[in-house]
Motif scaffolding. Structure first.
Motif, mmCIF file in Angstrom:
data_model
loop_
_atom_site.group_PDB
_atom_site.id
_atom_site.type_symbol
_atom_site.label_atom_id
_atom_site.label_comp_id
_atom_site.label_asym_id
_atom_site.label_seq_id
_atom_site.Cartn_x
_atom_site.Cartn_y
_atom_site.Cartn_z
ATOM 1 N N SER A 45 0.855 -1.179 0.000
ATOM 2 C CA SER A 45 0.000 0.000 0.000
ATOM 3 C C SER A 45 0.890 1.227 0.000
ATOM 4 O O SER A 45 1.797 1.346 0.828
ATOM 5 N N LEU A 46 0.636 2.138 -0.936
ATOM 6 C CA LEU A 46 1.469 3.321 -1.083
ATOM 7 C C LEU A 46 0.987 4.495 -0.240
ATOM 8 O O LEU A 46 1.655 5.512 -0.160
ATOM 9 N N ASN A 47 -0.198 4.359 0.358
ATOM 10 C CA ASN A 47 -0.782 5.420 1.189
ATOM 11 C C ASN A 47 -0.886 6.750 0.437
ATOM 12 O O ASN A 47 -0.627 7.817 0.994
ATOM 13 N N VAL A 48 -1.222 6.642 -0.842
ATOM 14 C CA VAL A 48 -1.432 7.830 -1.657
ATOM 15 C C VAL A 48 -2.469 7.485 -2.733
ATOM 16 O O VAL A 48 -2.488 6.360 -3.236
ATOM 17 N N LYS A 49 -3.359 8.425 -3.026
ATOM 18 C CA LYS A 49 -4.340 8.209 -4.096
ATOM 19 C C LYS A 49 -3.641 8.305 -5.441
ATOM 20 O O LYS A 49 -2.745 9.127 -5.626
ATOM 21 N N ILE A 50 -4.047 7.454 -6.367
ATOM 22 C CA ILE A 50 -3.412 7.417 -7.685
ATOM 23 C C ILE A 50 -4.467 7.647 -8.761
ATOM 24 O O ILE A 50 -5.498 6.960 -8.789
ATOM 25 N N ASP A 51 -4.195 8.612 -9.637
ATOM 26 C CA ASP A 51 -5.033 8.837 -10.808
ATOM 27 C C ASP A 51 -4.572 7.820 -11.861
ATOM 28 O O ASP A 51 -3.543 8.006 -12.509
#
Length: 176
Positions: A15-21
């Motif tokens: 999990s990168l703990n960032v929202k990805i477009d």
């Protein structure tokens, strides 16, 4: 004694703990994204040969790697690719091995009907599937045993789990 144990597939997640477009990743080679079919973007890689499912939540699931190390390398490559399109990912991902599938061949044919009666947690329905399913609690894995002596082990979280499970099932079968 079993032949060499061959790792067939390793599934890992991070999990990168960032929202990805996800639409920003479409410029990367090897991507497939059909949000009406599936919510994740598929990124197929050649080195190491693996596929990653990337979700807008920042979760990554990698499948197809032939070792835990290659699964980690594949996820590192995914992160580099995500950064290359301008998405900021702060730190290295904590990679979790979810499942390892391995196979081996025992040096004997297996009498599946006898094994089905002798082992608890064994299921054998030859009309539906030619293999016997055997579930083990420690380590928590499942086996497919075939009359030819071929064995598939799935559910291990480490290579050590797989080796220990195959060793245990061999010892159980030797007592039958």
């Amino acid at each position: 004694m079993a032949e060499e144990i061959k790792i067939e597939n390793v599934v890992a997640s991070a999990s990168l703990n960032v929202k990805i477009d996800l639409s920003k990743l479409l410029t990367l080679p090897g991507t497939e994204y059909e949000p009406e079919q599936f919510p994740g973007l598929v990124l197929r890689m050649r080195d190491p040969k693996a596929a990653a499912l990337i979700f807008s939540s920042g979760k990554i699931v990698c499948t197809g790697a032939k070792s835990p190390e290659l699964a980690r390398k594949a996820i590192d490559n995914v992160i580099k690719n995500i950064r290359s399109v301008g998405i900021k990912v702060k730190k290295a991902a904590n990679v979790t091995i979810e499942n390892i599938v391995a196979s081996t061949k025992l040096d004997q044919e297996l009498k599946l009907n006898e094994i089905a009666f002798a082992l608890p947690n064994a299921e054998y329905e030859p009309e539906q599937f030619p293999g016997l399913v055997y579930r083990m609690d420690d380590p928590k894995v499942a086996f497919l045993l075939f009359g030819s002596g071929k064995v598939v082990c799935t559910g291990g979280k480490s290579i050590e789990d797989i080796k220990r499970a195959i060793d245990k099932v061999e010892k159980k079968l030797a007592k039958l």
